[in-house]
Design a protein around this motif. Structure first.
Motif, PDB file in Angstrom:
ATOM      1  N   THR A  32       0.838  -1.197   0.000  1.00  0.00           N
ATOM      2  CA  THR A  32       0.000   0.000   0.000  1.00  0.00           C
ATOM      3  C   THR A  32       0.874   1.249   0.000  1.00  0.00           C
ATOM      4  OG1 THR A  32      -1.345  -1.279   1.524  1.00  0.00           O
ATOM      5  CG2 THR A  32      -2.059   0.965   1.075  1.00  0.00           C
ATOM      6  N   LYS A  69      -3.460   4.918 -22.964  1.00  0.00           N
ATOM      7  CA  LYS A  69      -4.326   3.737 -23.049  1.00  0.00           C
ATOM      8  C   LYS A  69      -5.788   4.109 -22.806  1.00  0.00           C
ATOM      9  CE  LYS A  69      -3.206  -0.276 -21.526  1.00  0.00           C
ATOM     10  NZ  LYS A  69      -3.268  -1.723 -21.217  1.00  0.00           N
ATOM     11  N   LEU A  70      -6.038   4.913 -21.774  1.00  0.00           N
ATOM     12  CA  LEU A  70      -7.413   5.326 -21.474  1.00  0.00           C
ATOM     13  C   LEU A  70      -8.045   6.035 -22.671  1.00  0.00           C
ATOM     14  CD1 LEU A  70      -7.550   6.938 -17.909  1.00  0.00           C
ATOM     15  CD2 LEU A  70      -8.532   4.773 -18.659  1.00  0.00           C
ATOM     16  N   ASP A 101     -13.135  13.548 -15.827  1.00  0.00           N
ATOM     17  CA  ASP A 101     -14.460  13.037 -15.510  1.00  0.00           C
ATOM     18  C   ASP A 101     -14.361  12.035 -14.348  1.00  0.00           C
ATOM     19  OD1 ASP A 101     -17.306  12.374 -17.220  1.00  0.00           O
ATOM     20  OD2 ASP A 101     -16.580  10.833 -15.850  1.00  0.00           O
ATOM     21  N   LYS A 128      -9.056   1.881 -10.978  1.00  0.00           N
ATOM     22  CA  LYS A 128      -9.161   0.421 -11.130  1.00  0.00           C
ATOM     23  C   LYS A 128      -8.001  -0.114 -11.959  1.00  0.00           C
ATOM     24  CE  LYS A 128     -11.696  -1.065 -14.455  1.00  0.00           C
ATOM     25  NZ  LYS A 128     -12.858  -1.300 -15.340  1.00  0.00           N
ATOM     26  N   LEU A 129      -7.732   0.553 -13.081  1.00  0.00           N
ATOM     27  CA  LEU A 129      -6.684   0.080 -13.991  1.00  0.00           C
ATOM     28  C   LEU A 129      -5.325   0.035 -13.300  1.00  0.00           C
ATOM     29  CD1 LEU A 129      -6.042  -0.773 -16.918  1.00  0.00           C
ATOM     30  CD2 LEU A 129      -5.605   1.632 -17.425  1.00  0.00           C
ATOM     31  N   SER A 134      -4.755  -0.218 -10.169  1.00  0.00           N
ATOM     32  CA  SER A 134      -4.706  -1.163  -9.052  1.00  0.00           C
ATOM     33  C   SER A 134      -4.439  -2.590  -9.523  1.00  0.00           C
ATOM     34  CB  SER A 134      -5.979  -1.083  -8.206  1.00  0.00           C
ATOM     35  OG  SER A 134      -7.034  -1.743  -8.854  1.00  0.00           O
ATOM     36  N   VAL A 135      -4.750  -2.893 -10.771  1.00  0.00           N
ATOM     37  CA  VAL A 135      -4.448  -4.229 -11.303  1.00  0.00           C
ATOM     38  C   VAL A 135      -2.943  -4.468 -11.283  1.00  0.00           C
ATOM     39  CG1 VAL A 135      -4.573  -5.756 -13.318  1.00  0.00           C
ATOM     40  CG2 VAL A 135      -6.488  -4.253 -12.790  1.00  0.00           C
ATOM     41  N   ARG A 136      -2.179  -3.391 -11.535  1.00  0.00           N
ATOM     42  CA  ARG A 136      -0.727  -3.529 -11.548  1.00  0.00           C
ATOM     43  C   ARG A 136      -0.149  -3.370 -10.139  1.00  0.00           C
ATOM     44  NH1 ARG A 136       1.019  -3.162 -16.952  1.00  0.00           N
ATOM     45  NH2 ARG A 136       3.153  -3.321 -16.249  1.00  0.00           N
ATOM     46  N   LEU A 137      -1.033  -3.404  -9.129  1.00  0.00           N
ATOM     47  CA  LEU A 137      -0.644  -3.410  -7.721  1.00  0.00           C
ATOM     48  C   LEU A 137      -0.122  -2.046  -7.280  1.00  0.00           C
ATOM     49  CD1 LEU A 137       0.707  -7.012  -7.606  1.00  0.00           C
ATOM     50  CD2 LEU A 137      -1.550  -6.182  -7.040  1.00  0.00           C
ATOM     51  N   CYS A 138       1.159  -1.778  -7.334  1.00  0.00           N
ATOM     52  CA  CYS A 138       1.622  -0.464  -6.884  1.00  0.00           C
ATOM     53  C   CYS A 138       2.961  -0.165  -7.517  1.00  0.00           C
ATOM     54  CB  CYS A 138       1.722  -0.421  -5.365  1.00  0.00           C
ATOM     55  SG  CYS A 138       3.106  -1.379  -4.705  1.00  0.00           S
ATOM     56  N   PRO A 139       3.295   1.119  -7.621  1.00  0.00           N
ATOM     57  CA  PRO A 139       4.665   1.444  -8.044  1.00  0.00           C
ATOM     58  C   PRO A 139       5.621   1.017  -6.932  1.00  0.00           C
ATOM     59  CG  PRO A 139       3.224   3.397  -8.060  1.00  0.00           C
ATOM     60  CD  PRO A 139       2.505   2.320  -7.313  1.00  0.00           C
ATOM     61  N   GLU A 152     -16.105   9.549 -13.397  1.00  0.00           N
ATOM     62  CA  GLU A 152     -16.289   8.141 -13.774  1.00  0.00           C
ATOM     63  C   GLU A 152     -15.043   7.587 -14.464  1.00  0.00           C
ATOM     64  OE1 GLU A 152     -20.972   7.368 -14.494  1.00  0.00           O
ATOM     65  OE2 GLU A 152     -19.983   8.545 -16.045  1.00  0.00           O
ATOM     66  N   VAL A 153     -14.388   8.421 -15.244  1.00  0.00           N
ATOM     67  CA  VAL A 153     -13.144   7.991 -15.889  1.00  0.00           C
ATOM     68  C   VAL A 153     -12.054   7.809 -14.827  1.00  0.00           C
ATOM     69  CG1 VAL A 153     -11.347   8.606 -17.553  1.00  0.00           C
ATOM     70  CG2 VAL A 153     -13.746   9.104 -18.071  1.00  0.00           C
ATOM     71  N   GLN A 205     -12.281   4.542 -13.304  1.00  0.00           N
ATOM     72  CA  GLN A 205     -11.714   3.535 -14.206  1.00  0.00           C
ATOM     73  C   GLN A 205     -10.186   3.541 -14.142  1.00  0.00           C
ATOM     74  OE1 GLN A 205     -13.364   1.306 -16.337  1.00  0.00           O
ATOM     75  NE2 GLN A 205     -15.244   1.877 -15.292  1.00  0.00           N
TER      76      GLN A 205
END
Lengths: 488, 488
Positions: free
Chosen positions: A119, A160-161, A324, A333-334, A336-341, A326-327, A330
């Protein structure tokens, strides 16, 4: 080995081949570590094996890696990192109190008091406060700060977004030419469309809004332009944008409904008299709510450049503005998939945005180290311009900022023909020859993009001053030989 | 604010919205840090503000972050990292000689003797030697080792290389269900097709080749299956694959012309009597040249798990086997665009693959720390299975390896109906309720995938033994209340 066909695709041979791999990856180019660097490494091995060369070492001026070129790390930063890595050292009287305090604070914000945990610590707050100080009090919200693995990671994520659509509705991304090839590589990788706008070499690589408009109008025919990327101070071109120019760019982005990406990783690397770093965010907010509440933007920073040059720690962040919600969800979320720097990089970033203060014991030595590094870079920027411009056929703009020079070279027609016969870009041919003759590794301008018919190379100004002088003199000698004797 | 239309697309409002962002990113799901974790963080804030709850702290058993749960770092590793960060400590007599020697060796292999530089140190050679020792002498070529930012980074890169095609020629990726959601997220993000094969819960989550075949045959109708992903030891399911099973999988991959991805990040986390870790590479080579010279494979490892649990350093590597040399060149290019994995993580990886040896002063204490961590995990794995299985309605397979348990829970019909009324998956409803009642944060099974009509949760076995017992007891209490009293 013959196997049955699946969906009509033959299964003989490898599962994964050049022909059936991701076609976007094949389109990626990255000259900074391309064939010239591979040849440089080969020559290094040859030297070690005792092969005779006209030089005794290869000098790599191709990559912006300050420490590899001998720059010393900032003591305070490394003390805190050592304390964070091995907290038993907090008992060691040889460490200054402010370094211990900083380390303790970082450890306290880590789960289990260990930088081995995942974290992020309370770095985002410190980054936001840093931005506020930098921008004269314009508020920065920690919820808009995303930590990243160097700036590259965040730049890729935002591109990417923004990528969608097919055919002529595909996202178009405006990038400067010359550019840092991370941009062209990522655009290719994402399958987006590159929209090249040219910097004006005759006006010290400045950005002209008329040129942005030309590029955009042409691109609208075949894609959906959505993003405008700016690198300021410039890589590889070393220019520092004027405040007026930034205003013009922001106005253009608003008019043309473009998402702004401001790559500001060299924000502390400004050397030229009269040049000053203006952050896009500060200018945006100074332009009033019509702009500051509408223009969508991401600004990028890193621990790899400036006076610290800690590329290896891969620390970085971006601030997103007017995104935005909502973006943003997203985006959260994106990432968090790669965990953390990496947490050591986050800890380092925390120190960069929150350095020793005047009332702290490490302040004086910290400021001296910082000033010395930046003064040396300024001196090397000046020397580079001065020495290159003594040679006919090399034209070098002032290195106003960043860490590179991108001089224009005039090549003899015979060399251009010879290069083309060998299937090489003429400046690659030139740089390869320089490497073989003088042991200096540069990156050809073609790797960054340049106006048709012009030739350049990128050289870092990072070698220590004495060595830099030798490098500059050898290149000048080589250039004279290459243009006057080699192709007569 | 009205603006002209571009390519028929209206420019009113935000440039980047949920509707015009990258559609693949929208499809990404990542439950491990999903809504339940956000609620857990909110509850933590409420507790701090003095809000009364039936508990005094939130226990996060949702994420495999050993240090955050109190596991202590390995002393030797952290000593070397401190020495690398601040080499002045090499003069400090409090550090053991072998730690200094290791640090000096890493620094010597770094350009400028600084871990702040970008070029990887000589870690790849050490990784290759580690693999050779692990696999009983089967050769490993450093040219096949790619360092990565944790294992996730390398997994994403390989899936990216393998993704191509459109419509029913799109790349299909076989992943286990339940799975670690990095896989489903990356498949979605790349726009590839997920092919789910189910692990057999009744046979301790084992993998059955018949099920692989069923899944593959069904998938061939609508995509081009090219990749088979295996997680061994399993996440979230904790099984350890038998040697026979690995052979069967390899044979299947060869027959069906699939690229094998072996996620082996838990290779040191094996606890159950009779279970043993067999690397895919070792089994592949034991099967003879017919297999070892043809089956394409990538195997992944990381510094985040095992006995070190250093998630924050983001160290990792992959070894590629039988990869087409032209594809390897593309892979090398692709990773070079992202510059390099964090060097502190690379240094840590170097220590993990090259730990203290019997004749070195740190050996005894290192081995004790390592053994203690693994013994405690084994004890916690045993406890978890034992305690859960005392409760009617919880069925828990042995935790043979890795760091998680994935017990099946029987839910009352009324709760299922109530959950659906609230638009939640029943196990999410259960976990949310558990969080509110007991302060324990788990991840619902639906985030990992599970057979239709079955419900599970994933819990890490990482809390310290005393705390783990409390967590297990509270969950059991809660389960009894939830199934017997809450919905009567």
């Amino acid at each position: 080995m013959s196997q049955p066909a699946v969906n009509g695709v033959s299964c003989v041979g490898k599962v994964l081949t050049l022909d059936n791999m991701n076609p976007n990856v094949r389109k990626v180019e990255y000259a900074v570590r391309g064939p010239i660097v591979q040849r440089a490494m080969q020559i290094e091995r040859e030297l070690k094996q005792g092969v005779k060369k006209p030089f005794t070492e290869v000098i790599k001026a191709n990559i912006g890696d300050a420490h590899a070129m001998g720059q010393k790390p900032i003591t305070f930063f490394r003390q805190v990192l050592a304390l964070c890595s091995y907290p038993e050292l907090l008992e060691d009287n040889n460490f200054p109190e402010d370094a211990k305090k900083r380390a303790q604070r970082i450890l306290d914000s880590c789960g289990g008091h260990s930088i081995g945990e995942k974290t992020p610590p309370c770095v985002r707050q410190d980054v936001a406060r840093y931005i506020e100080r930098r921008d004269g009090g314009i508020p920065s919200n920690p919820d808009n700060i995303y930590l990243s693995t160097g700036a590259s990671d965040a730049i890729v994520t935002i591109l990417k977004l923004l990528t969608c659509g097919e055919g002529h509705t595909r996202t178009g991304v405006m990038i400067p030419i010359p550019q840092y090839p991370l941009y062209s590589a990522t655009v290719a990788d994402q399958g987006a469309v590159q929209i090249s706008y040219y910097l004006d070499e005759d006006r010290c690589w400045s950005l002209d809004v008329q040129e942005l408009r030309r590029a955009l109008d042409a691109a609208k025919q075949h894609c959906n332009p959505r993003v405008l990327c700016i690198i300021n101070p410039g890589n590889p071109t070393g220019q520092v944008q004027s405040r007026q120019c930034i205003e013009d760019v922001i106005r253009f982005a608003k008019e043309e409904h473009l998402f702004l990406m401001a790559d500001e990783v060299y924000q502390d690397n400004v050397y030229a008299e009269g040049s000053k770093f203006h952050s896009f965010k500060k200018v945006l907010f100074d332009m009033g709510p019509e702009y500051s509440s509408t223009v969508e933007m991401a600004s990028f920073h890193s621990t790899s450049k400036c006076y610290m040059g800690e590329c290896g720690f891969r620390g970085g962040y971006m601030e997103v503005i007017n995104m935005d919600p909502e973006v943003k969800a997203q985006l959260t979320k994106l990432v968090s998939v790669r965990l953390c720097p990496p947490v050591p990089g986050q800890a380092l970033l925390d120190l960069v945005v929150n350095p020793p203060q005047p009332d702290e014991p490490s302040y004086t030595s910290f400021m001296k180290e910082r000033t010395d590094v930046l003064a040396a870079l300024a001196e090397k920027a000046r020397l580079t311009e001065e020495i290159f411009n003594t040679v006919p056929g090399i034209t070098c703009n002032p290195v106003q900022g960043a860490m590179y020079t991108f001089p224009r070279i005039t090549l003899p027609q015979k060399a251009i023909i010879k290069a083309k016969e060998e299937g090489q870009e003429p400046d690659m041919f030139y740089c390869m020859r320089l490497l073989e003759e003088k042991g200096i590794c540069l990156v050809p301008g073609s790797g960054f993009g340049q106006k048709e018919g012009t030739f350049h190379f990128r050289m870092t100004i990072l070698p220590p001053t004495d060595k830099l002088k030798i490098v500059l003199e050898r290149i000048c000698e080589f250039h004279q030989w290459f243009t006057q004797d080699a192709f007569v």
